[in-house]
Design a protein around this motif. Structure first.
Motif, PDB file in Angstrom:
ATOM      1  N   LEU A   1       0.830  -1.207   0.000  1.00 53.70           N
ATOM      2  CA  LEU A   1       0.000   0.000   0.000  1.00 53.70           C
ATOM      3  C   LEU A   1       0.864   1.257   0.000  1.00 53.70           C
ATOM      4  CD1 LEU A   1      -2.768   1.310   0.049  1.00 53.70           C
ATOM      5  CD2 LEU A   1      -2.726   1.152   2.544  1.00 53.70           C
ATOM      6  N   THR A   2       1.907   1.241   0.789  1.00 50.84           N
ATOM      7  CA  THR A   2       2.809   2.393   0.829  1.00 50.84           C
ATOM      8  C   THR A   2       3.456   2.621  -0.529  1.00 50.84           C
ATOM      9  OG1 THR A   2       3.272   1.980   3.168  1.00 50.84           O
ATOM     10  CG2 THR A   2       4.832   3.375   1.989  1.00 50.84           C
TER      11      THR A   2
ATOM     12  N   LEU B   1       2.366   5.851  -2.905  1.00 49.69           N
ATOM     13  CA  LEU B   1       3.379   6.857  -3.232  1.00 49.69           C
ATOM     14  C   LEU B   1       3.734   6.841  -4.709  1.00 49.69           C
ATOM     15  CD1 LEU B   1       5.723   6.562  -0.129  1.00 49.69           C
ATOM     16  CD2 LEU B   1       4.116   8.403  -0.664  1.00 49.69           C
ATOM     17  N   GLY B   2       3.893   5.651  -5.259  1.00 49.99           N
ATOM     18  CA  GLY B   2       4.262   5.542  -6.671  1.00 49.99           C
ATOM     19  C   GLY B   2       3.200   6.116  -7.596  1.00 49.99           C
ATOM     20  N   ILE B   3       1.970   5.739  -7.371  1.00 55.09           N
ATOM     21  CA  ILE B   3       0.875   6.227  -8.217  1.00 55.09           C
ATOM     22  C   ILE B   3       0.710   7.730  -8.057  1.00 55.09           C
ATOM     23  CG2 ILE B   3      -1.641   6.159  -8.521  1.00 55.09           C
ATOM     24  CD1 ILE B   3      -1.429   3.126  -7.781  1.00 55.09           C
TER      25      ILE B   3
ATOM     26  N   HIS C   1      -1.475  18.572  -3.650  1.00 56.89           N
ATOM     27  CA  HIS C   1      -1.609  17.316  -4.403  1.00 56.89           C
ATOM     28  C   HIS C   1      -2.449  16.305  -3.631  1.00 56.89           C
ATOM     29  CE1 HIS C   1       1.406  18.939  -7.044  1.00 56.89           C
ATOM     30  NE2 HIS C   1       2.237  19.095  -6.024  1.00 56.89           N
ATOM     31  N   PHE C   2      -3.302  16.825  -2.754  1.00 61.71           N
ATOM     32  CA  PHE C   2      -4.115  15.944  -1.917  1.00 61.71           C
ATOM     33  C   PHE C   2      -4.921  14.958  -2.753  1.00 61.71           C
ATOM     34  CE2 PHE C   2      -8.209  14.963   0.062  1.00 61.71           C
ATOM     35  CZ  PHE C   2      -7.772  14.295   1.199  1.00 61.71           C
TER      36      PHE C   2
ATOM     37  N   GLY D   1      -4.026   7.807  -5.206  1.00 63.55           N
ATOM     38  CA  GLY D   1      -2.989   6.774  -5.076  1.00 63.55           C
ATOM     39  C   GLY D   1      -3.344   5.764  -3.999  1.00 63.55           C
ATOM     40  N   VAL D   2      -3.853   6.244  -2.870  1.00 61.06           N
ATOM     41  CA  VAL D   2      -4.245   5.349  -1.779  1.00 61.06           C
ATOM     42  C   VAL D   2      -5.429   4.489  -2.207  1.00 61.06           C
ATOM     43  CG1 VAL D   2      -5.219   5.252   0.552  1.00 61.06           C
ATOM     44  CG2 VAL D   2      -3.348   6.834   0.054  1.00 61.06           C
TER      45      VAL D   2
END
Length: 169
Positions: free
Chosen positions: A27-28, A32-34, A49-50, A56-57
């Protein structure tokens, strides 16, 4: 139809912990990657960038959920998936517990059998999860049920459960 099975507590805990750690790491990394890819592709002049982080989450959660669902029948997941299904069965009963308890008081044999399964399942689950705080209370409930069953000359022996049995409650 759900039936009780013998589960090795040590293997269950070991596999559950590894799966949880893998999910947290995945998940982390996915979140973060996405989010970083989206921020690079669609930069925001305000610097907020919320929405990309949230997306991403969400996507990371979906990917992990789909992956877990796909591999739930893998031998490594056997104990964890069994406990997940046990919790699901107990949850079905919990939702109808007030009506079942009333039916038990009224002498309903089917309700007694369902509650017997529920108490046996809770005991197994709580022992696997080291949740022994309310075990004394569970024993009290089970003793009361067994006394009511003896009064009605009912042998409590339910070892399997199908949620369709709750249709009348």
């Amino acid at each position: 139809m759900f039936t009780f099975e013998s589960i090795d507590k040590d293997i269950y805990r070991q596999h559950l912990n590894r799966i949880i750690i893998a999910c947290v790491v995945a998940l982390t990394a996915l979140s973060l990657g996405i989010a970083q890819v989206l921020i690079q592709l669609f930069p925001d002049a305000d610097g907020s960038h919320f929405h990309w982080n949230l997306l991403g989450v969400i996507v990371g959660c979906i990917v992990i959920g789909v992956t877990l669902n796909k591999y739930k029948t893998h031998p490594y997941m056997y104990e964890v998936y069994y406990v997940w299904r046990l919790k699901q069965q107990l949850n079905y009963i919990t939702r109808k517990r007030a009506k079942l308890n009333k039916a038990v008081e009224d002498g309903d044999v089917k309700a007694m059998q369902i509650m017997y399964f529920y108490y046996q399942g809770c005991r197994r689950l709580w022992l696997l999860d080291d949740n022994t705080i309310t075990m004394e209370e569970l024993s009290k409930w089970q003793t009361e049920l067994e006394a009511q069953a003896r009064n009605k000359r009912v042998e409590l022996k339910k070892e399997s459960f199908d949620k369709e049995e709750l249709a009348g409650y």
